[in-house]
Scaffold this motif. Structure first.
Motif, short mmCIF file in Angstrom:
data_model
loop_
_atom_site.label_atom_id
_atom_site.label_comp_id
_atom_site.label_asym_id
_atom_site.label_seq_id
_atom_site.Cartn_x
_atom_site.Cartn_y
_atom_site.Cartn_z
N LYS A 1 0.73 -1.37 -0.14
CA LYS A 1 -0.14 -0.41 0.19
C LYS A 1 0.34 1.30 0.10
O LYS A 1 0.37 2.41 -0.12
CB LYS A 1 -0.94 -0.30 1.14
CG LYS A 1 0.11 0.25 2.18
CD LYS A 1 -1.04 0.02 3.62
CE LYS A 1 -0.72 -0.18 5.18
NZ LYS A 1 0.32 0.33 5.21
N ASP A 2 1.88 1.10 0.14
CA ASP A 2 3.24 2.48 0.26
C ASP A 2 3.44 2.61 -1.20
O ASP A 2 4.01 4.04 -1.09
CB ASP A 2 3.82 2.50 1.71
CG ASP A 2 3.19 1.96 2.76
OD1 ASP A 2 2.72 3.05 3.00
OD2 ASP A 2 4.02 1.23 3.67
N VAL B 1 5.98 6.72 -4.25
CA VAL B 1 5.65 6.25 -2.30
C VAL B 1 4.46 7.10 -2.08
O VAL B 1 5.34 9.19 -2.27
CB VAL B 1 6.44 6.13 -1.90
CG1 VAL B 1 7.82 4.53 -2.57
CG2 VAL B 1 7.35 7.16 -0.98
N ARG B 2 4.31 7.13 -0.59
CA ARG B 2 3.19 7.84 -0.05
C ARG B 2 3.81 8.61 0.69
O ARG B 2 3.19 9.30 0.65
CB ARG B 2 2.12 6.94 0.42
CG ARG B 2 1.04 6.17 -0.29
CD ARG B 2 -0.02 5.98 0.35
NE ARG B 2 -0.74 4.74 -0.46
CZ ARG B 2 -1.67 4.96 -1.30
NH1 ARG B 2 -1.89 6.03 -2.15
NH2 ARG B 2 -1.71 4.20 -2.34
N ASP B 3 4.59 7.97 1.68
CA ASP B 3 5.62 8.29 1.94
C ASP B 3 7.39 8.20 2.39
O ASP B 3 7.58 7.10 2.58
CB ASP B 3 5.44 8.11 3.57
CG ASP B 3 5.77 9.08 4.64
OD1 ASP B 3 6.65 9.01 5.00
OD2 ASP B 3 5.14 8.88 6.31
N ILE B 4 8.63 9.16 2.09
CA ILE B 4 9.37 9.33 1.32
C ILE B 4 10.19 8.86 2.74
O ILE B 4 10.98 8.22 3.19
CB ILE B 4 10.05 10.19 0.86
CG1 ILE B 4 11.52 9.82 0.44
CG2 ILE B 4 9.87 11.63 1.99
CD1 ILE B 4 11.34 9.06 -0.66
#
Length: 92
Positions: free
Chosen positions: A47-48, A75-78
């Protein structure tokens, strides 16, 4: 950078410049190879991962290229992507 560090850096750059670059005719299998790797990355990161794209010269139909598949992931969150290093290393 010290004189010794500079000397080592210059030597490493020279070695890189001396490498032979192999460019080959377009391989119509490159998109399939990219898709296989994209699916593996998505499975490893779940999911990321927002998306993974096939980029670079092997992604351009009929363009001769170095036979190296380049991929770019979004990506959703580095800040948490390093958590996936073991999973990505496991798939190669």
């Amino acid at each position: 950078m010290s004189v010794d560090d500079t000397s080592i850096f210059v030597k490493k750059c020279y070695i890189v410049l001396m490498r032979k670059v192999i460019v080959q005719e377009y391989d119509p299998d490159w998109p399939r190879q990219a898709k296989v790797e994209i699916d593996r990355i998505i499975a490893a990161c779940g999911k990321d991962i927002i998306s993974v794209e096939h980029i670079g010269s092997t992604s351009v139909p009929n363009l001769p290229a170095k036979p190296i598949i380049d991929l770019l992931g979004e990506v959703r969150d580095i800040l948490i992507i390093d958590d996936y290093t073991p999973a990505l290393e496991a798939i190669g």
